[in-house]
Design a protein around this motif. Sequence first.
Motif, PDB file in Angstrom:
ATOM      1  N   ASP A 192       6.667  -0.865 -20.454  1.00  0.00           N
ATOM      2  CA  ASP A 192       5.455  -0.436 -20.413  1.00  0.00           C
ATOM      3  C   ASP A 192       6.740  -0.459 -18.082  1.00  0.00           C
ATOM      4  OD1 ASP A 192       3.497   0.046 -21.385  1.00  0.00           O
ATOM      5  OD2 ASP A 192       2.528  -1.694 -21.238  1.00  0.00           O
ATOM      6  N   ASN A 193       7.427   0.506 -18.484  1.00  0.00           N
ATOM      7  CA  ASN A 193       7.979  -0.194 -17.523  1.00  0.00           C
ATOM      8  C   ASN A 193       9.207  -1.457 -16.736  1.00  0.00           C
ATOM      9  OD1 ASN A 193      10.201   1.754 -15.790  1.00  0.00           O
ATOM     10  ND2 ASN A 193       8.718   0.890 -14.154  1.00  0.00           N
ATOM     11  N   LYS A 194       8.826  -2.418 -17.947  1.00  0.00           N
ATOM     12  CA  LYS A 194       8.779  -3.632 -17.467  1.00  0.00           C
ATOM     13  C   LYS A 194       9.544  -3.892 -18.759  1.00  0.00           C
ATOM     14  CE  LYS A 194       5.661  -4.730 -14.391  1.00  0.00           C
ATOM     15  NZ  LYS A 194       5.735  -5.367 -13.219  1.00  0.00           N
ATOM     16  N   ASP A 222      10.635  -6.350 -13.395  1.00  0.00           N
ATOM     17  CA  ASP A 222      10.195  -4.959 -12.610  1.00  0.00           C
ATOM     18  C   ASP A 222      11.429  -4.180 -12.177  1.00  0.00           C
ATOM     19  OD1 ASP A 222       8.894  -2.764 -11.317  1.00  0.00           O
ATOM     20  OD2 ASP A 222       6.958  -4.377 -10.561  1.00  0.00           O
ATOM     21  N   LEU A 223      11.375  -2.731 -13.516  1.00  0.00           N
ATOM     22  CA  LEU A 223      12.366  -1.917 -12.906  1.00  0.00           C
ATOM     23  C   LEU A 223      12.158  -1.018 -11.318  1.00  0.00           C
ATOM     24  CD1 LEU A 223      12.415  -0.493 -16.852  1.00  0.00           C
ATOM     25  CD2 LEU A 223      14.475  -2.181 -15.390  1.00  0.00           C
ATOM     26  N   GLU A 224      11.163  -0.576 -10.918  1.00  0.00           N
ATOM     27  CA  GLU A 224      10.942  -0.510  -9.215  1.00  0.00           C
ATOM     28  C   GLU A 224      11.582  -1.184  -8.437  1.00  0.00           C
ATOM     29  OE1 GLU A 224       7.125   0.767  -8.492  1.00  0.00           O
ATOM     30  OE2 GLU A 224       6.888   2.412 -10.516  1.00  0.00           O
ATOM     31  N   THR A 225      11.384  -2.479  -8.516  1.00  0.00           N
ATOM     32  CA  THR A 225      12.324  -3.192  -7.193  1.00  0.00           C
ATOM     33  C   THR A 225      12.984  -3.754  -8.007  1.00  0.00           C
ATOM     34  OG1 THR A 225      10.518  -5.609  -7.985  1.00  0.00           O
ATOM     35  CG2 THR A 225      10.303  -3.843  -6.852  1.00  0.00           C
TER      36      THR A 225
END
Length: 278
Positions: A192-194, A222-225
């Motif tokens: 889940d994107n982690k 966290d892949l976004e940050t």
Amino acid sequence: MEKFTLEILFHIIGIGSASGLFFKDNSLFVIGDNSGFLYEYHINSQDLKRHPLIEKSSENILKKDKPDFEAMTAFQDTLYVFGSGSTSKRNSMVEFDLEQKKKIKTNNLVNLYEVMQNFASIKPEEFNLEGAVHDGENWYFFNRGNGISNKNTLFSFHAKKLDQDFSLLSNDYKLPKIKGVRTSFTDGILVDNKLYFLAAAEDTQSTYDDGEVLGSIIGRIDLETMKIDFTKKISATHKFEGITFFKKENNKIEFLLCEDKDTEILETTIYKLSLNLK
């Protein structure tokens, strides 16, 4: 994320020094860093199969000669098995077809590994890949910072295949200590994107020589940050080196883990780690 349970799920006779695993269709695929085989264990029947990944495959290959398979990831029907890159004999990536149950080809990644080292300013003697993730569009590699410089580095490639042009990023992480020793990446998985990762504390400053095991943690990026969400100590005695997704339900996620005992005994224990997501 404070609550977790860690329990022994089962033992597998015939596999030693387990360093990575992948769960699919009630089967567990396992690699060992001393071995030239990919192991396929059917959980219900307890049947164990060996698939050779190198010529003249054997168990307990001499340390100076072993391919040191430490990282494994899958996308669709292909399993990718990586050597750690910690010596000149450990630069292979083997592609394995999960449907036909056979090796497709072997790739020499020495040039790619050199690019990674230069990009992240990691000395060859401190380069030691222990985790890999592929989602079809991106690749992620975890460098274990168990050398003098403690370079726990996450490499991010944007490419469908590693032999294509790619964009490359790297992020360094300062992981927690256990008993005064810095933990270092030992594996990772995408959910889940982690990126959930394992890290172990081992009292050594060498990517080649083993040291006293002081415990393991789990954490999440966290892949976004590209920042770490949390870390949690899960053992004071085990060096967990492999993680695979098992199931997720009711705000709880479960993983299967394996450990490297750094012995020649052909026996592996599989653990189940359950984490509360709230």
